[in-house]
Motif scaffolding. Structure first.
Motif, PDB file in Angstrom:
ATOM      1  N   MET A 319      44.385  52.501  40.155  1.00  0.00           N
ATOM      2  CA  MET A 319      43.126  52.558  40.891  1.00  0.00           C
ATOM      3  C   MET A 319      42.622  51.144  41.169  1.00  0.00           C
ATOM      4  O   MET A 319      42.914  50.213  40.408  1.00  0.00           O
ATOM      5  CB  MET A 319      42.075  53.299  40.066  1.00  0.00           C
ATOM      6  CG  MET A 319      42.392  54.768  39.842  1.00  0.00           C
ATOM      7  SD  MET A 319      42.050  55.740  41.311  1.00  0.00           S
ATOM      8  CE  MET A 319      40.247  55.718  41.289  1.00  0.00           C
ATOM      9  N   PRO A 320      41.850  50.959  42.247  1.00  0.00           N
ATOM     10  CA  PRO A 320      41.202  49.656  42.449  1.00  0.00           C
ATOM     11  C   PRO A 320      40.199  49.403  41.329  1.00  0.00           C
ATOM     12  O   PRO A 320      39.788  50.321  40.614  1.00  0.00           O
ATOM     13  CB  PRO A 320      40.477  49.831  43.797  1.00  0.00           C
ATOM     14  CG  PRO A 320      41.023  51.069  44.395  1.00  0.00           C
ATOM     15  CD  PRO A 320      41.481  51.933  43.273  1.00  0.00           C
ATOM     16  N   MET A 321      39.789  48.151  41.179  1.00  0.00           N
ATOM     17  CA  MET A 321      38.701  47.856  40.244  1.00  0.00           C
ATOM     18  C   MET A 321      37.446  48.607  40.707  1.00  0.00           C
ATOM     19  O   MET A 321      37.206  48.743  41.910  1.00  0.00           O
ATOM     20  CB  MET A 321      38.431  46.352  40.204  1.00  0.00           C
ATOM     21  CG  MET A 321      39.528  45.550  39.543  1.00  0.00           C
ATOM     22  SD  MET A 321      39.718  45.930  37.790  1.00  0.00           S
ATOM     23  CE  MET A 321      38.220  45.201  37.127  1.00  0.00           C
ATOM     24  N   PRO A 322      36.645  49.106  39.771  1.00  0.00           N
ATOM     25  CA  PRO A 322      35.447  49.849  40.155  1.00  0.00           C
ATOM     26  C   PRO A 322      34.447  48.973  40.916  1.00  0.00           C
ATOM     27  O   PRO A 322      34.368  47.763  40.701  1.00  0.00           O
ATOM     28  CB  PRO A 322      34.861  50.283  38.809  1.00  0.00           C
ATOM     29  CG  PRO A 322      35.990  50.212  37.846  1.00  0.00           C
ATOM     30  CD  PRO A 322      36.838  49.073  38.313  1.00  0.00           C
ATOM     31  N   ARG A 323      33.674  49.604  41.792  1.00  0.00           N
ATOM     32  CA  ARG A 323      32.619  48.911  42.517  1.00  0.00           C
ATOM     33  C   ARG A 323      31.420  48.671  41.604  1.00  0.00           C
ATOM     34  O   ARG A 323      31.182  49.402  40.647  1.00  0.00           O
ATOM     35  CB  ARG A 323      32.170  49.723  43.739  1.00  0.00           C
ATOM     36  CG  ARG A 323      33.200  49.820  44.839  1.00  0.00           C
ATOM     37  CD  ARG A 323      32.617  50.470  46.099  1.00  0.00           C
ATOM     38  NE  ARG A 323      32.200  51.846  45.867  1.00  0.00           N
ATOM     39  CZ  ARG A 323      30.941  52.244  45.772  1.00  0.00           C
ATOM     40  NH1 ARG A 323      29.947  51.370  45.857  1.00  0.00           N
ATOM     41  NH2 ARG A 323      30.652  53.517  45.575  1.00  0.00           N
TER      42      ARG A 323
END
Length: 472
Positions: A319-323
């Motif tokens: 997953m991308p890094m969280p916003r």
């Protein structure tokens, strides 16, 4: 991070620099007087292709790799053999473990016996630049800049130009963090993964994946080497990506950052990570994620290959890094794996650059990135499906292309290894064990960082603190 220079570097470099800097800086000055036009003229005469110097001697380059492994060693040896066949230029391959690399380079730098090319992390630039051990490559790259991705031009080289007035390294690949997730555990828990997640969502996933009765924990906590790096990424979501304000005051121990530090470390204190993870470094983290102990894991693209080799397909995802819950941005460091630098000891810097160009030819660079677990720095490689939306690096590529990406400021343009391998581990561990409060833990190293930044600003008139960077 696991690629930090030895604590002994600064003291050793001071002694060596005093002994050797004069001659090295003279050579550096001579090396950079060669312009791009001069190099093109030399190529047109066939001098470089012949693999000989002006005096007719055969060119032999030395190349030092500071991150040896069987895979990387074999790759370099094969590519150098191909390079010699095509150019007649021989390349002598050398390697040294990261743990001893800084000391070895320091000794060679002091005696002006450095190889022509060294691999190095970009956070070594301030020390090696001031010692005169690496030369600017600004003129070398000028004709080739359009071959490189916007991230390299705007983020990597743009930052070097702003900090040092020149470019000193050429990246071998790009690294950006992502969150590895046990997809099978998420399916069991009824969790739907969405690239648009926030840190609140991330914390909730860690909680839902934790089941002590099954010896499962949601978070792979990093408590040893590199302990603060992961936490700092979260703190930056509350500082707008700044590490210092304009006067050099550290922002990572101010009220909002302290609250964020507590929220992050509560994941460990409340039992969502194994107790023993207070002493974990990279190896323990990888083993725990791949070995069914932990469900989420923050790290670089290089772990993709490890997961592919050790886990069943479909059991994991990236997953991308969280916003940020504060402004919706993705705060994520974008760095080079190990950049190439041409040293002031090189008598043939043009041919050294020719070798770097050869390694970064699209086909060669694509193979290297797949081998080393990195993202391409050459535009032509981005069309390879392996680096596409459906490839194993999709989450990393998504972040690099996101208009919400913000690359935070670093610790600063000065040595911080003593803090990263000391107080940033030890003081946080004391806090986790209840021996001191969060404010004291952060103050222990943030105050020293602040002193060093203010000293840097004073000693370098006209300099400014590093600012967060975007692709805009």
């Amino acid at each position: 991070m696991k690629r930090k220079v030895s604590c002994m570097l600064s003291a050793a470099m001071l002694v060596m620099a005093l002994n050797g800097c004069g001659a090295q800086k003279q050579e550096t000055s001579e090396a950079v007087t060669v312009t791009a036009a001069d190099r093109e003229a030399e190529k047109s005469t066939g001098t470089e292709a012949a693999g000989t110097t002006d005096s007719g001697e055969k060119v032999k380059l030395r190349f030092l790799n500071i991150s040896p492994s069987d895979t990387r060693d074999n790759y370099f040896k094969e590519i150098f053999a191909t390079f010699e066949k095509e150019t007649g230029i021989e390349v002598e391959y050398e390697s040294t473990p990261l743990e001893t690399a800084a000391n070895k380079i320091t000794v060679m730098g002091g005696s002006n016996t450095l190889p022509d090319i060294i691999t190095m992390p970009d956070n070594w630039i301030p020390d090696y630049r001031s010692a005169g051990w690496i030369i600017p490559v600004t003129d070398f790259i000028e004709p080739d800049k359009e071959l490189y991705t916007d991230v390299v031009n705007k983020i990597i080289w743009g930052n070097q130009q702003k900090l040092y007035g020149d470019v000193y390294t050429i990246p071998d690949g790009l690294m950006v963090k992502g969150i590895y997730v046990r997809k099978d555990w998420c399916d069991e828990a009824g969790i739907t993964l969405d690239y648009d997640w926030t840190y609140d969502d991330y914390f909730e996933v860690n909680k839902k994946l934790t089941d002590a009765s099954k010896n499962r924990y949601g978070l792979t906590y990093r408590g040893a080497r590199g302990a603060f790096d992961v936490i700092m990424s979260y703190l930056h979501t509350y500082t707008g990506g700044y590490t210092y304000n304009g006067e050099g005051n550290c922002l990572l121990n101010k009220d909002e950052a302290v609250d964020a530090f507590i929220r992050f470390t509560d994941m460990y204190k409340d039992g969502y990570a194994p107790k023993e993870s207070i002493n974990w470094g990279f190896t323990e983290m990888v083993n725990s994620f791949c070995g069914d102990l932990t469900g989420t894991f923050n790290n670089d693209p290089e772990v993709v290959a490890i997961c592919q080799s050790n886990m069943k397909e479909g059991t994991w995802a990236v997953m991308p890094m969280p916003r940020s819950n504060k402004d919706g941005k993705i705060y994520n460091q974008v760095s080079c794996g190990y950049s190439y630098a041409i040293t002031s000891s090189s008598k043939t810097p043009d041919q050294a650059y020719e070798l770097i160009q050869f390694m970064n030819q699209p086909e060669n660079h694509t193979n290297y990135c797949k081998t080393a677990g990195q993202l391409p720095v050459i535009k032509a490689c981005e069309s390879d499906p392996y680096f596409g939306e459906d490839g194993p690096y999709a989450a990393f590529i998504y972040q690099l292309n996101s208009p919400n990406l913000v690359v935070p400021a670093t610790f600063g343009p000065f040595e911080t290894t003593d803090l990263q391998q000391g107080p940033m581990i030890e003081e946080i561990q004391k806090y986790l064990m209840g021996q001191q409060d969060a404010q004291t833990a952060l103050d222990s190293f943030c105050n020293v960082m602040e002193e060093r930044m203010k000293a840097y600003l004073k000693d370098n008139p006209g300099s400014t603190v590093e600012e967060p960077r975007t692709m805009q």
